[in-house]
Design a protein around this motif. Structure first.
Motif, PDB file in Angstrom:
ATOM      1  N   SER A 142       0.803  -1.222   0.000  1.00 20.14           N
ATOM      2  CA  SER A 142       0.000   0.000   0.000  1.00 20.14           C
ATOM      3  C   SER A 142       0.837   1.275   0.000  1.00 20.14           C
ATOM      4  O   SER A 142       0.295   2.363  -0.132  1.00 20.14           O
ATOM      5  CB  SER A 142      -0.937   0.007   1.213  1.00 20.14           C
ATOM      6  OG  SER A 142      -0.193   0.017   2.413  1.00 20.14           O
ATOM      7  N   GLN A 197      -7.927   8.282  -3.754  1.00 26.34           N
ATOM      8  CA  GLN A 197      -9.093   8.051  -2.890  1.00 26.34           C
ATOM      9  C   GLN A 197     -10.375   8.607  -3.493  1.00 26.34           C
ATOM     10  O   GLN A 197     -11.474   8.177  -3.133  1.00 26.34           O
ATOM     11  CB  GLN A 197      -8.855   8.659  -1.516  1.00 26.34           C
ATOM     12  CG  GLN A 197      -7.834   7.887  -0.682  1.00 26.34           C
ATOM     13  CD  GLN A 197      -7.686   8.445   0.710  1.00 26.34           C
ATOM     14  OE1 GLN A 197      -7.853   9.643   0.941  1.00 26.34           O
ATOM     15  NE2 GLN A 197      -7.365   7.586   1.662  1.00 26.34           N
ATOM     16  N   GLN A 198     -10.234   9.575  -4.394  1.00 25.46           N
ATOM     17  CA  GLN A 198     -11.411  10.150  -5.047  1.00 25.46           C
ATOM     18  C   GLN A 198     -11.726   9.464  -6.383  1.00 25.46           C
ATOM     19  O   GLN A 198     -12.632   9.882  -7.103  1.00 25.46           O
ATOM     20  CB  GLN A 198     -11.210  11.659  -5.290  1.00 25.46           C
ATOM     21  CG  GLN A 198     -11.270  12.525  -4.042  1.00 25.46           C
ATOM     22  CD  GLN A 198      -9.989  12.472  -3.239  1.00 25.46           C
ATOM     23  OE1 GLN A 198      -8.913  12.628  -3.795  1.00 25.46           O
ATOM     24  NE2 GLN A 198     -10.093  12.261  -1.937  1.00 25.46           N
TER      25      GLN A 198
END
Length: 339
Positions: free
Chosen positions: A110, A216-217
């Motif tokens: 990640s 994240q968007q």
């Protein structure tokens, strides 16, 4: 409640922890400024930025407050401060050093871009510290057990060097161009084969990075396309590097800018020269190798090697350091200080 693994390893090796140095909120960003301690300033010129995010340690070392420190680099946060402040650093290969315990840097799959690395005055100190902090810790799943080879074993004779002074997006200032060419001349004189070449895909690095920053968007399909484009970029970089042992290039297009310019985030192209090698995951060494003809501020050079070849980048840096160091540190800043 617990040290990061790199801190505990430094302590176990006999390192003396002096303290924590300033960084942006959350330890992320290109400007070392926050609401608690305010802005860190460049010791060579107090009106100038030390860079970020590891700007506190980058400023402390040339100010003779610390001989060695630890910072982090996701997009250039070790390399830019080292360049602005006239010190040396190494961003290790992705998977070389654990991120375990470092705030907001989870490591593993990640957090592929973020690497922990040392900052110091001399190349030999980078090698010393890297050997202490590198290696698997049983927690960071992205770290691989890969032996570190010795820089002393690398010969400059026949080494294949690519260099560029312009990434085709942000042109470098004249002092940066001169510094890079002086460094490649040093390597040529030592027996290396030097070509003026750059990867054709460099301009894609910022676009991919900006999509990553806003992931994240993004929708699931957009994230899938992002990683597919990232893989294609890495493959293109590998194809280029098949013909070379190292790349020598700028760290930034100019010397340290005014602090207020950085704080306003108005400087175009921040991290442009460092982002490609964050995406590739390759090791990068930065060292001071010149000075600005305009204001005497330090100019660094970035040396990039293939994955797991930190020893090659360190050897090339040591060769440049041995020749350029006496001149690179005679800064002609307004404060007339020498470090």
């Amino acid at each position: 409640s617990a040290d990061a693994i790199v801190v505990s390893r430094m302590r176990a090796a006999g390192g003396i922890l002096l303290g924590k140095t300033n960084c942006p909120p959350g330890g992320s960003g290109g400007v070392t400024d926050n609401l608690v301690y305010g802005a860190t300033r460049n010791p060579h010129d107090l009106s100038r930025s030390p860079g970020g995010s590891s700007g506190g340690e980058a400023a402390a070392i040339p100010a003779c407050l610390s001989p060695l420190g630890i910072g982090s680099d996701s997009g250039g946060s070790l390399r830019i401060p080292a360049h602005f402040c006239g010190i040396a650093t190494i961003k290790p290969t992705s998977g070389r050093v654990p991120n375990t315990g470092v705030f907001d840097h989870p490591g593993g799959l990640s957090d592929y871009r973020t690497q922990i690395g040392p900052m110091a005055r001399y190349i030999k100190d980078l090698d010393l510290a890297l050997r202490v902090i590198a290696g698997m810790d049983g927690q960071d799943s992205g770290v691989i057990s890969m032996p570190l080879q010795r820089p002393e074993e690398v010969s400059m004779h026949g080494l294949r060097v690519a260099f560029y002074t312009d990434d085709s997006v942000i042109p470098s200032c004249a002092s940066t161009v001169k510094t890079i060419r002086d460094c490649t001349q040093i390597l040529s004189d030592a027996g290396a084969t030097v070509d003026c070449m750059r990867p054709a895909c460099l301009s894609d690095a910022r676009k991919i990075s900006e999509r990553y920053w806003h992931m994240q968007q993004s929708s699931g399909a957009e994230v899938q396309r992002l990683f597919a484009d990232w893989d294609r970029f890495r493959s293109a970089m590998l194809s280029f590097m098949a013909n070379y042992d190292v790349i020598v290039c700028p760290v930034d297009a100019e010397a340290a800018p005014l602090l207020e310019m950085e704080k306003e985030k108005s400087r175009h192209g921040m991290f442009n020269y460092t982002l490609p090698y964050s995406l590739s995951g390759w090791p990068c060494v930065v060292l001071p190798a010149g000075a600005s003809d305009v204001n005497g501020l330090p100019i660094g050079v970035q040396i990039v090697a293939n994955a797991w070849h930190e020893h090659v980048a360190l050897a090339v840096a040591a060769q440049i350091e041995a020749v350029s160091r006496p001149n690179a540190w005679r800064y002609r800043g307004a404060n007339q200080k020498q470090y």
